[in-house]
Design an enzyme around this catalytic site. Structure first.
Site, PDB file in Angstrom:
ATOM      1  N   ASN A 158       3.567  -9.938  13.379  1.00 54.56           N
ATOM      2  CA  ASN A 158       3.749  -9.762  14.812  1.00 54.56           C
ATOM      3  C   ASN A 158       3.192 -11.003  15.512  1.00 54.56           C
ATOM      4  O   ASN A 158       2.677 -11.926  14.868  1.00 54.56           O
ATOM      5  CB  ASN A 158       3.118  -8.461  15.318  1.00 54.56           C
ATOM      6  CG  ASN A 158       1.615  -8.394  15.104  1.00 54.56           C
ATOM      7  OD1 ASN A 158       0.914  -9.404  15.174  1.00 54.56           O
ATOM      8  ND2 ASN A 158       1.103  -7.198  14.831  1.00 54.56           N
TER       9      ASN A 158
ATOM     10  N   SER B 181       0.813  -1.213   0.000  1.00 55.81           N
ATOM     11  CA  SER B 181       0.000   0.000   0.000  1.00 55.81           C
ATOM     12  C   SER B 181       0.846   1.263   0.000  1.00 55.81           C
ATOM     13  O   SER B 181       1.962   1.307   0.525  1.00 55.81           O
ATOM     14  CB  SER B 181      -0.932   0.006   1.218  1.00 55.81           C
ATOM     15  OG  SER B 181      -0.198   0.002   2.424  1.00 55.81           O
TER      16      SER B 181
ATOM     17  N   GLY C  59       6.903  -6.535  19.757  1.00 54.56           N
ATOM     18  CA  GLY C  59       6.710  -5.224  20.362  1.00 54.56           C
ATOM     19  C   GLY C  59       7.914  -4.813  21.198  1.00 54.56           C
ATOM     20  O   GLY C  59       9.065  -4.955  20.779  1.00 54.56           O
TER      21      GLY C  59
ATOM     22  N   PHE D  15      -5.271   6.192   5.628  1.00 50.23           N
ATOM     23  CA  PHE D  15      -5.348   5.508   6.922  1.00 50.23           C
ATOM     24  C   PHE D  15      -5.653   6.549   7.991  1.00 50.23           C
ATOM     25  O   PHE D  15      -4.965   7.570   8.081  1.00 50.23           O
ATOM     26  CB  PHE D  15      -4.007   4.819   7.207  1.00 50.23           C
ATOM     27  CG  PHE D  15      -3.896   4.157   8.559  1.00 50.23           C
ATOM     28  CD1 PHE D  15      -4.684   3.068   8.882  1.00 50.23           C
ATOM     29  CD2 PHE D  15      -2.974   4.604   9.488  1.00 50.23           C
ATOM     30  CE1 PHE D  15      -4.567   2.435  10.113  1.00 50.23           C
ATOM     31  CE2 PHE D  15      -2.840   3.985  10.716  1.00 50.23           C
ATOM     32  CZ  PHE D  15      -3.640   2.892  11.032  1.00 50.23           C
TER      33      PHE D  15
ATOM     34  N   PHE E 220      -9.406   2.356   7.224  1.00 53.71           N
ATOM     35  CA  PHE E 220      -8.560   2.439   6.037  1.00 53.71           C
ATOM     36  C   PHE E 220      -9.440   2.516   4.790  1.00 53.71           C
ATOM     37  O   PHE E 220     -10.294   1.668   4.566  1.00 53.71           O
ATOM     38  CB  PHE E 220      -7.641   1.217   5.957  1.00 53.71           C
ATOM     39  CG  PHE E 220      -6.617   1.312   4.863  1.00 53.71           C
ATOM     40  CD1 PHE E 220      -5.491   2.099   5.018  1.00 53.71           C
ATOM     41  CD2 PHE E 220      -6.778   0.623   3.675  1.00 53.71           C
ATOM     42  CE1 PHE E 220      -4.545   2.199   4.012  1.00 53.71           C
ATOM     43  CE2 PHE E 220      -5.844   0.711   2.664  1.00 53.71           C
ATOM     44  CZ  PHE E 220      -4.723   1.510   2.841  1.00 53.71           C
TER      45      PHE E 220
ATOM     46  N   SER F 265     -17.698   8.205  20.141  1.00 52.90           N
ATOM     47  CA  SER F 265     -17.038   9.390  19.595  1.00 52.90           C
ATOM     48  C   SER F 265     -16.010   9.863  20.599  1.00 52.90           C
ATOM     49  O   SER F 265     -16.297   9.937  21.803  1.00 52.90           O
ATOM     50  CB  SER F 265     -18.067  10.495  19.318  1.00 52.90           C
ATOM     51  OG  SER F 265     -17.425  11.664  18.843  1.00 52.90           O
TER      52      SER F 265
ATOM     53  N   GLY G  38       6.576  -1.522  12.720  1.00 52.85           N
ATOM     54  CA  GLY G  38       6.830  -2.796  12.052  1.00 52.85           C
ATOM     55  C   GLY G  38       7.403  -2.619  10.657  1.00 52.85           C
ATOM     56  O   GLY G  38       8.270  -3.389  10.222  1.00 52.85           O
ATOM     57  N   ASP G  39       6.953  -1.607   9.944  1.00 55.50           N
ATOM     58  CA  ASP G  39       7.483  -1.340   8.602  1.00 55.50           C
ATOM     59  C   ASP G  39       8.968  -0.977   8.676  1.00 55.50           C
ATOM     60  O   ASP G  39       9.769  -1.411   7.838  1.00 55.50           O
ATOM     61  CB  ASP G  39       6.713  -0.208   7.936  1.00 55.50           C
ATOM     62  CG  ASP G  39       5.240  -0.523   7.760  1.00 55.50           C
ATOM     63  OD1 ASP G  39       4.882  -1.720   7.687  1.00 55.50           O
ATOM     64  OD2 ASP G  39       4.432   0.427   7.705  1.00 55.50           O
TER      65      ASP G  39
END
Length: 327
Positions: free
Chosen positions: A195, A8, A225, A102, A116, A36, A256-257
């Site tokens: 993960n 993406s 993590g 996102f 997303f 909300s 993570g990326d």
């Protein structure tokens, strides 16, 4: 040799809620949920898993090839990525849809609520890898990250047909995929990234045990993590590493990326799996300490010092030459 990063391309709208999401949940009324939250700030940042990984690889001196689909609003984002060493020549530009978006809100515990909008991402299924490879050269790896599911499947099947080593990284798409699709996406991968929660989801949805998953991939890399990472291979002792030291966590989106970018950079440098995991953890530390997924920067000396501080002089020594080549 080249690194093709398919996935993406998106913009991230990141907000912070000072309360705790859990305090607003009434378990007995979840079927009627209507919530909300008043947020304190809004940061609009560049994102998308493939673009984030490419940015991280570019920061480490590589020139990855971004493979994905975006809208005509991608022009500024393209310029940014190209200035940070990313090859954007093979991004498909949609005539009708905006770049994916996102939207994510995070509370002080690190819990997140997100949405997303895929937009142009749906056109990733129209991208063929063969013409890309014809221009950039045989890929060392093709990473297939979260994207349009049909696009992910097409790229995976093409890698098998053409003999490209591929990396499976389905991440966010796991929740929306059935077992058959997940099995198709990971079977035969050189590396499987996830993960810990996602690793259990893979087992549950595919019906494969942990050992059966491992038997179908070359290497399984599971991020843990704040507890670091675990790298497993069939018949080998797992490599378990702590996260980088002295990290001041600010915002978890994109961590993570960044880990994956660091891991792949080290493999491209010819380093082993342990060093790859260490480089990944250090790069991830820069992201978690900033708001946004591509807002971090460092000098080679700063990065090397952080590798040494977290993992010792021997690790830093093996990384040093590659970082000096950046400068």
């Amino acid at each position: 040799m080249s690194l093709l990063i398919a996935g993406s391309i998106a913009t991230d709208h990141l907000m912070t809620f000072q309360g705790k999401f859990r305090d607003s949940l009434v378990v007995e009324q979840l079927d009627k949920i209507s919530l909300s939250f008043l947020v304190d700030d809004l940061e609009i940042r560049r994102g998308g898993v493939a673009a984030n990984m490419c940015f991280g690889l570019g920061q480490l001196g590589l020139r990855p090839v971004l493979v994905g689909a975006a809208g005509e609003d991608f022009a500024d984002y393209r310029s940014w990525l190209e200035r940070h060493n990313v090859n954007c020549s093979h991004v498909r530009i949609s005539d009708t849809q905006h770049t994916a978006r996102f939207v994510c809100t995070t509370d002080p515990t690190g819990a997140q609520i997100a949405s997303f909008y895929p937009g142009a991402m749906s056109e990733a299924r129209l991208i063929e890898l063969g013409p890309v490879v014809a221009r950039v050269g045989e890929p060392e790896y093709v990473l297939i990250g979260a994207d349009d599911p049909d696009g992910m499947l097409r790229h995976t099947e093409e890698c098998r047909q053409r003999g490209y080593a591929f990396i499976a990284d389905p991440s966010q798409q796991l929740a929306f995929s059935d077992g058959a699709l997940i099995r198709d996406l990971i079977d035969g991968a050189a590396i499987l990234f996830s993960n810990e929660y996602e690793s259990h989801m893979i087992e549950q949805k595919t019906g494969w045990s942990a050992d059966e998953v491992l038997a179908r991939v070359g290497v399984q890399v599971t991020t843990l993590g704040k507890d670091g990472v675990r790298v497993t291979r069939s018949g080998e002792e797992p490599i378990v590493l702590a996260a980088a030291r002295d990290v001041t966590a600010v915002e978890p989106t994109g961590v993570g990326d960044a880990f994956r970018a660091g891991f792949l950079a080290a493999l491209a440098w010819g380093l082993g799996l342990e060093r790859a995991a260490q480089v990944g953890c250090v790069l991830a530390a820069y992201v978690v300490e900033t708001v946004g997924t591509q807002e971090y920067a460092f000098t080679p000396a700063q990065f090397l010092a952080r590798v040494e501080h977290s993992y010792g002089r021997e690790a830093a020594g093996e990384v040093e030459g590659h970082l000096k080549a950046m400068g």
